[in-house]
Design a protein around this motif. Sequence first.
Motif, short mmCIF file in Angstrom:
data_model
loop_
_atom_site.label_atom_id
_atom_site.label_comp_id
_atom_site.label_asym_id
_atom_site.label_seq_id
_atom_site.Cartn_x
_atom_site.Cartn_y
_atom_site.Cartn_z
N ASP A 1 36.55 -29.86 52.45
CA ASP A 1 35.42 -29.68 53.36
C ASP A 1 35.80 -28.55 54.32
N ARG A 2 34.88 -27.65 54.60
CA ARG A 2 35.14 -26.55 55.50
C ARG A 2 34.05 -26.47 56.56
N ASP A 3 34.42 -26.00 57.76
CA ASP A 3 33.44 -25.87 58.82
C ASP A 3 32.71 -24.53 58.71
N TYR B 1 33.05 -16.52 52.93
CA TYR B 1 32.98 -17.04 54.30
C TYR B 1 31.68 -17.80 54.51
N GLY B 2 31.71 -18.76 55.42
CA GLY B 2 30.53 -19.54 55.75
C GLY B 2 29.51 -18.72 56.53
N ASN C 1 33.06 -21.86 60.18
CA ASN C 1 33.90 -20.68 60.36
C ASN C 1 34.80 -20.43 59.15
N HIS C 2 34.51 -21.09 58.04
CA HIS C 2 35.31 -20.94 56.83
C HIS C 2 35.45 -19.47 56.45
N HIS C 3 36.67 -19.05 56.11
CA HIS C 3 36.94 -17.67 55.71
C HIS C 3 38.12 -17.68 54.75
N PHE C 4 37.94 -17.12 53.57
CA PHE C 4 38.99 -17.13 52.55
C PHE C 4 39.06 -15.78 51.85
N TYR D 1 26.92 -19.89 52.00
CA TYR D 1 28.10 -19.06 52.21
C TYR D 1 27.90 -17.72 51.51
N GLU E 1 44.73 -16.20 52.39
CA GLU E 1 43.84 -17.11 53.12
C GLU E 1 44.06 -16.94 54.61
#
Length: 278
Positions: free
Chosen positions: A9-11, A64-65, A13-16, A35, A277
Amino acid sequence: MHIVGGKADRDKNHHFKRGNDIPFWVIATVRAGTYAIEDIDGQRGVLDSTCFCLIPPHEPYVTYGMKTALPGIVFVYFTPTPAMYSLMDWPQEMKCLRVLRIPDLLLRKQIYRAIHNVIEIITSHHLEREALAMNALERVFLLARPAVKGLPPGIPQDSRILDVIDAVREKPEQAWTIKTLAKIANMSETNLRHRFARETGVSLIHYADIQRMDRAKALLLHSNDPISQIAERLGYSDIYHFSKRFREVVGRSPRAFRHDPAEEFRKYSGGGLRSQET
């Protein structure tokens, strides 16, 4: 054979970031949220829970989200079996991305659960977990196949139609006729034509052609047999008829497909995205 996977689960502000050193394919989706994915050239695609992503090896990208949380991310890194390649011809939206967009909620849930099942098998303690996981992953692609082919989702309910589908899929190289298949279904030819089209959304002959050309693609990619020999194995009396039908169904000649099979085996390389990441 290589297959690993996970869920997270990611919020918002997810960034990969992924570099170009990953030699595996990736299939991924999310249960909810929106996303973006961006390639090394800055081309961007916007995705959501209706999208299933397929990413080739050695492709760098950033994801990213977009101001929404991303619950239920599922992903599988894998090396395809030879049989899988013909199931992976999803629409290519970017150099680094093939996307299957499935608005049908029921089919989407089936595929999502199937990917989740792959991950459960991978993380189990079964001695044959890798082989079982690869079988489960192939089921994911088979479930998605109607959407790839533009067919309506769902499974025929008439057992007689299922018998016909099984027969054609088991031996796609056979020169099937309506008369032969009607005997298998124990139906009249007219009734079989109408019921098959009603249950699957396509004509029986078109379905048989799709199966036969999928087998042809596999033979072109994974054997050195002459095209004339492949045509004969698939029940065509001459290479001209086979080539014409292959072009009609696939959109390219057998020779062109074998020479450059829609980037099936192409390895991508590039630079720029070094961090894995953040």
